[in-house]
Design a protein around this motif. Structure first.
Motif, mmCIF file in Angstrom:
data_model
loop_
_atom_site.group_PDB
_atom_site.id
_atom_site.type_symbol
_atom_site.label_atom_id
_atom_site.label_comp_id
_atom_site.label_asym_id
_atom_site.label_seq_id
_atom_site.Cartn_x
_atom_site.Cartn_y
_atom_site.Cartn_z
ATOM 1 N N VAL A 48 0.838 -1.207 0.000
ATOM 2 C CA VAL A 48 0.000 0.000 0.000
ATOM 3 C C VAL A 48 0.871 1.253 0.000
ATOM 4 N N LEU A 49 1.959 1.208 0.775
ATOM 5 C CA LEU A 49 2.857 2.371 0.812
ATOM 6 C C LEU A 49 3.425 2.664 -0.573
ATOM 7 N N PHE A 50 3.974 1.654 -1.210
ATOM 8 C CA PHE A 50 4.597 1.872 -2.517
ATOM 9 C C PHE A 50 3.553 2.244 -3.568
ATOM 10 N N ARG A 51 2.401 1.628 -3.468
ATOM 11 C CA ARG A 51 1.358 1.856 -4.481
ATOM 12 C C ARG A 51 0.753 3.261 -4.372
ATOM 13 N N ASP A 52 0.496 3.683 -3.137
ATOM 14 C CA ASP A 52 -0.288 4.910 -2.952
ATOM 15 C C ASP A 52 0.548 6.141 -2.615
ATOM 16 N N HIS A 53 1.669 5.952 -1.975
ATOM 17 C CA HIS A 53 2.300 7.127 -1.385
ATOM 18 C C HIS A 53 3.768 7.330 -1.715
ATOM 19 N N LEU A 54 4.545 6.282 -1.707
ATOM 20 C CA LEU A 54 5.986 6.498 -1.817
ATOM 21 C C LEU A 54 6.302 7.210 -3.127
ATOM 22 N N LYS A 55 6.942 8.357 -3.032
ATOM 23 C CA LYS A 55 7.284 9.137 -4.222
ATOM 24 C C LYS A 55 8.658 8.680 -4.702
ATOM 25 N N PHE A 56 8.696 8.010 -5.805
ATOM 26 C CA PHE A 56 9.975 7.534 -6.345
ATOM 27 C C PHE A 56 9.783 7.181 -7.808
ATOM 28 N N ASP A 57 10.886 7.035 -8.488
ATOM 29 C CA ASP A 57 10.866 6.592 -9.881
ATOM 30 C C ASP A 57 11.973 5.560 -10.012
ATOM 31 N N VAL A 291 6.893 -14.619 -11.206
ATOM 32 C CA VAL A 291 5.811 -13.662 -10.973
ATOM 33 C C VAL A 291 5.083 -13.514 -12.313
ATOM 34 N N PRO A 292 3.778 -13.737 -12.328
ATOM 35 C CA PRO A 292 3.078 -13.698 -13.619
ATOM 36 C C PRO A 292 3.102 -12.298 -14.233
ATOM 37 N N ASP A 293 2.950 -12.271 -15.531
ATOM 38 C CA ASP A 293 3.138 -11.027 -16.289
ATOM 39 C C ASP A 293 2.231 -9.895 -15.842
ATOM 40 N N ASP A 294 0.957 -10.230 -15.553
ATOM 41 C CA ASP A 294 0.043 -9.136 -15.197
ATOM 42 C C ASP A 294 0.487 -8.459 -13.889
ATOM 43 N N LEU A 295 0.972 -9.270 -12.980
ATOM 44 C CA LEU A 295 1.450 -8.689 -11.726
ATOM 45 C C LEU A 295 2.755 -7.920 -11.935
ATOM 46 N N ARG A 296 3.617 -8.472 -12.770
ATOM 47 C CA ARG A 296 4.857 -7.751 -13.111
ATOM 48 C C ARG A 296 4.512 -6.366 -13.658
ATOM 49 N N GLU A 297 3.542 -6.358 -14.542
ATOM 50 C CA GLU A 297 3.160 -5.092 -15.158
ATOM 51 C C GLU A 297 2.597 -4.127 -14.122
ATOM 52 N N ALA A 298 1.748 -4.653 -13.250
ATOM 53 C CA ALA A 298 1.160 -3.792 -12.217
ATOM 54 C C ALA A 298 2.256 -3.205 -11.320
ATOM 55 N N TRP A 299 3.214 -4.019 -10.956
ATOM 56 C CA TRP A 299 4.303 -3.521 -10.101
ATOM 57 C C TRP A 299 5.184 -2.513 -10.861
ATOM 58 N N LEU A 300 5.412 -2.782 -12.142
ATOM 59 C CA LEU A 300 6.242 -1.831 -12.910
ATOM 60 C C LEU A 300 5.551 -0.478 -13.020
ATOM 61 N N GLN A 301 4.240 -0.527 -13.113
ATOM 62 C CA GLN A 301 3.508 0.754 -13.145
ATOM 63 C C GLN A 301 3.686 1.517 -11.834
ATOM 64 N N ILE A 302 3.679 0.767 -10.749
ATOM 65 C CA ILE A 302 3.940 1.424 -9.454
ATOM 66 C C ILE A 302 5.342 2.034 -9.460
ATOM 67 N N GLY A 303 6.290 1.281 -10.040
ATOM 68 C CA GLY A 303 7.676 1.773 -10.085
ATOM 69 C C GLY A 303 7.827 2.997 -10.969
ATOM 70 N N ALA A 304 6.873 3.195 -11.911
ATOM 71 C CA ALA A 304 6.985 4.314 -12.843
ATOM 72 C C ALA A 304 6.054 5.460 -12.499
#
Lengths: 672, 672
Positions: A48-57, A291-304
């Motif tokens: 939740v922290l990384f998804r909603d709040h942590l400001k990073f790229d 890690v399945p592709d859809d989850l990889r993609e979701a996490w990469l979006q969080i990273g971006a």
């Protein structure tokens, strides 16, 4: 809610978190070593922290205005490595996870600074992350005040376990943060009620929430496995009302394992069979490390997701007037101001002209007066010994909740918290921190000093009252073994300057290195100016050098540091008068001398002479210079301490312990 | 109430307290150095405490069942010295007060244990007194449980300043005391709101009362200058309801001086002129160091008021059955049980017969199993690493609020608090404390370990995972400089045993000394039994000895300790096979070897051979053995670390850092 209910209540978040949990289990299993329980317990909160709040790229790990995320519970390193991997940090490949805890990998057992991008600092020794985070938050407040919220406006997030909160350093850190009102510091407490020995209740009955509130913190809580509840808590946490925030995240260690909620899941692999069972319970049907592709993609979006914020920030930086942009860029780079060198040169020139007799702690103050006026990046402080450490200069102003521009911190009687905060201030970027206490109380901050050395953070420890020269306060306050301890510590420069010139040179070195912490061991008592050269070269950078040449080929070489150089010079006078050519070598920094080439070392310490070292401390660090380095070819001896000090006026102590020119001369005669 | 009103409200108590204040002012003035502010501020509280509650007899300072009075704010030493003088402690003469802080006096700048009777421990480094007092209170509870309240029933009183409460160690101490429900521990907080840098508020905004209550303390308060209010608070404080007690004594630092209530009165003499003025304000018309006869008499009566209690106690002890009396007397004396030697001998004999391969931490556990079963005075514990430190044996039972008979303490993640409590348990009498953590975390307890050495308290620190042999946890957890740090510390035995036999010998030495703390540096990894003699002599007591003789006059001597002795033995095999007579010297305790006579040292380390030291740590402490002690006459080298470790399985790390038999052989060849 039970396990299955939680999963079905928010499957998307569940799966994001389970990717972390699975990678952590797998990596620990592959290493056959490590700590799965904490990542499994805190994966939901971190998600939740990384998804909603942590400001990073993830594409720009060192973006200056990122939020800082510090895993104080460093044994849970796989939580961090999984997050870095999933969000797309380039270095953090799947191979690195597979090589967790193996030689040469960037995935060390505990997060190591400079090993992997995204690791803001080394953690593992408990409480250090929390206490260092206070320094990060101080630096952020200061940079925001100095350059504006357009250029600096981010939070410091910490994950802290029960261990961090039980360590004494946490008290120093939280009270300092409360007093300074660091409202953008948010500590997520992994409240799983388990330590290695069993239930927390075995050893502690503290109401942590009341404890934090007693020092001006805002305390929130959440079910650490319920994404909605976590989100609610974090949404409140980010509203800065001046109070730092503790979020009590109620979690289960080893969430989902048979040994969940026991210390059995803390520090060893779950075992292949158990992992299969846990995967089943998670509804995670993927093989090890997959890690399945859809989850990889979701996490990469969080990273971006921070990319646009970063680009907007870049645009604001680019739009600055050129001089401001340059100034800001220099500060962010950590490069020392060009104004340092002339400031130091001026102090040295004046010293050589005036030849003042003064304590090196006072000399240090004179250097700081020049330095702090010339360069803006220094942040000073003292652990409640400001007037004794001579660390406060007129220009600084006091940093507190009313004045974020202040450059001096009253750290209070918190040596350990100070040292950790200093490391954090420097690690954050924009500043170089120095802080003072008595040399003897290096003991109180050893864990943070060691971490500075291990991380390569150039914190500057101003350690005054550096010997029995402290006098009447007695042996509790008189260091004897501390120089040995500090000189034995890797990647640490222990300066013990003899006069104002060497003090200025030591400061110059300490403030220009980017990779090594420095100790300045400074005298309480007055000392004459011993340098007679023109001051053009920084001789302290050599570590040791010939301070007074013998009248002919030396028969005796006297080596010394700091306040005892005066004694060596006096002994030389007598020996020379007796027809014994005697050289005096000043050794303000053994560690730097060790790195000189063999030829220079031989020049300074020629073989075949009597060698005597004089230092009001124990002999151990001198053995290599007395017996090695060609010293074996003649006799040698030591004038110094061989046990604890005593309480008396300093001159009497020097006489009592035989640290005098007379005793040096006697020893020299006996060795010739 | 203003000053004059207070005086007239209770003139008798006022004058008692003013005797303390005047002596403190006079002694600091005579020394031209010291801390008058604290004694002036706490004189009223101390007077009421000594007059009404403190159980002691000045004629018998070491009476076992006395209350313990610990001045954690040790800089206020003149408060304690004045009290000891006035109440009639024989040693504490007026001359001693006149010689405050002078060489050879018993009135050191800070109270020094063993200097003066009535000084229960050395204090000065802040927080140490408070945290050590927790150990005193633990020992009292235990002795009361073991021998009954007829023989042991006393309180532990502490005077603590703001500095003590700001130090992190205070948090570890207070949370431990709260959890253990040490209801006879009473801390008198000198709440004067001033630190050296100024107002406490400069650096702290903590509600101390809420903080202590959060960890299960009972909090009282009083006007620290109003005898009636102090008496009321202390009368409440002594009612033990299981909660330790904090008494917030609101005081004025430097009470009565012009600079009252400022840090200006903390740490320097008032000056002769000012003292005249303050005497006037006090209504104290006596010359320097003069206390009028009536007040002397009143104070002496306070010093003697415990006599009848002591005599009654003596009578109860005398009335014990002979065996109980003997047992109690031995425990009080601190003498180690005669049962220790045979227990150790049995472990050694079995070890030599079975030749087990095991980690020395496991060896230590086997020794403790025998020792703890044989002798009742050991009290063990660990800072939350029980299973890793191998410190808990079956017989001990857990000491907590439910079981005062338990002999094992779950100290929690509080290394510093543990070390201080251990010192207190041993200082109190009746017990010998040992406690465990990882060697690397010696850093966290350095101040208390140093204090053990300075005081000569035989605490035993069980420090496992003592090198890169720890493996994957990485450099934050791998000591490299710590052996140097510990060996450099005066009056400290650093044992690094190589096998079960040496481990047993080290324990025997650690548990029989009365004056020296010990460190047992123990391996995580398994090690073979290396000893082959009959085990009749404690060879570890020699510090170093010939473990394997060379086949002929040695050309090479390999020196080593702990886990690297195995490597030395393997290298010897190869060298001997190559025709190089090679001796292996095991050095389990350098400090003890240093105290052997020169002849023995020469026997063990003959001149003229190649010398190599092998230790998975830094070289510094080996230089004297490699280069000195006759070593200069031939070549020497070191196999060990020259920087921080890394995260990887231990065998790989040994190879990576070149700490192997192969590298040793290569080095030996290159030196011949």
């Amino acid at each position: 809610m039970d396990f299955a209910e939680r999963r079905s209540s928010d499957l998307a978040t569940w799966n994001l978190a389970t990717a972390i949990r699975a990678l952590a289990m797998d990596a620990v299993q592959a290493a056959n070593s490590g700590h799965p329980g904490m990542p499994m317990g805190m994966a939901d909160v971190a998600t939740v922290l990384f998804r909603d709040h942590l400001k990073f790229d993830a594409a720009a790990p060192n973006w200056f205005d990122r939020d800082r995320f510090i895993l104080s519970a460093g044994h849970g390193s796989m939580l961090l490595y999984s997050l870095l991997h999933l969000t797309g940090y380039e270095q953090m490949t799947l191979d690195q996870l597979r090589n967790f805890r193996q030689l040469g990998s960037i995935t060390a057992g505990h997060p190591e600074y400079r090993h992997a991008e995204g690791v803001e600092m080394t953690t593992g020794p408990l409480g250090q992350g929390f206490a260092t985070a206070v320094g990060f938050a101080i630096a952020e407040e200061k940079m925001r005040a100095e350059f504006g919220a357009d250029l600096c406006d981010h939070r410091t997030w910490v994950i802290s376990g029960d261990g961090c909160l039980m360590e004494g350093i946490s008290q120093e850190a939280l009270t300092l943060a409360g007093r300074l009102r660091l409202g953008k510091l948010i500590v997520l407490w992994d409240d799983n009620k388990i330590t290695i020995d069993g239930r927390v209740a075995l050893s502690d009955a503290t109401d942590q929430k009341a404890r934090f509130e007693a020092s001006g913190w805002r305390v929130l809580e959440c079910d650490g496995h319920d994404p909605a509840d976590i989100a609610t808590a974090l949404n409140k946490a980010i509203k800065d009302d001046g109070r730092p925030v503790l979020v009590d995240c109620r979690t289960f260690i080893g969430y989902g394992a048979s040994k969940q909620d026991t210390s059995g899941v803390h520090g060893s692999p779950l075992g292949a069979e158990e992992i299969v069972k846990v995967r089943g319970a998670y509804g995670w049907e993927h093989p090890d490390f997959v890690v399945p592709d859809d989850l990889r993609e979701a996490w990469l979006q969080i990273g971006a997701k921070g990319r646009s914020a970063r680009e907007a920030w870049n645009a604001r930086v680019d739009a600055l007037p050129a001089d401001q942009r340059t100034a800001f860029a220099r500060r962010v780079s950590g490069e020392t101001s060009d104004a340092l060198a002339p400031a130091i040169a001026a102090v040295k020139a004046k010293a050589l002209a005036d030849k003042p007799k003064l304590a090196t702690r006072k000399a240090s103050e004179m250097v700081l007066e020049a330095v702090n006026a010339a360069i803006p990046e220094t942040v000073g402080g003292s652990a409640d010994l400001t007037g004794s450490n001579n660390t406060l200069t007129p220009d600084l102003g006091i940093f507190n909740d009313q004045n974020r521009h202040g450059r001096y911190i009253y750290y209070g009687i918190r040596e350990h918290g100070m040292a950790a905060a200093m490391n954090g201030i420097t690690l954050h970027g924009g500043y170089r921190a120095y802080g003072g206490t008595f040399l003897c109380f290096a003991d109180y901050m050893r864990p943070s000093m060691r971490l500075a050395a291990l991380m390569g953070v150039p914190s500057v420890f101003v350690m005054t009252h550096d010997s029995i020269g402290l006098g009447e306060d007695g042996p509790t306050h008189q260091p004897v073994e501390h120089l040995a301890m500090l000189r034995a510590t890797p990647n640490t420069w222990t300066f013990r300057p003899a006069d104002l010139v060497e003090t200025a040179e030591a400061w110059q070195l300490a403030l220009t290195t980017d990779t090594t912490p420095s100790i300045l061991a400074l005298s309480r008592q007055n000392l004459p100016l011993v340098r007679q050269d023109d001051g053009a070269e920084n001789l302290t950078a050599r570590g040791a050098y010939v301070l007074r040449e013998a009248s002919a080929a030396p028969r005796v070489v006297l080596m010394s540091s700091g306040s005892e150089v005066e004694i060596a010079l006096a002994a030389r006078e007598t020996l020379e008068a007796e027809g014994v050519p005697t050289r005096v070598v000043s050794i303000p920094c053994m560690e730097l001398f060790r790195t000189q080439d063999a030829e220079y070392r031989r020049e300074v310490l020629p073989a075949g002479t009597v060698r005597i070292a004089i230092e009001a401390a124990l002999r151990m660090p001198w053995d290599w210079l007395l017996l090695g380095e060609g010293g074996a070819e003649a006799k040698s001896g030591f004038i110094g301490m061989d046990g604890f000090g005593a309480s008396a006026p300093a001159p009497e102590l020097y006489k009592h312990f035989g640290i005098t020119a007379d005793e040096t001369v006697k020893l020299a005669r006996s060795l010739m």
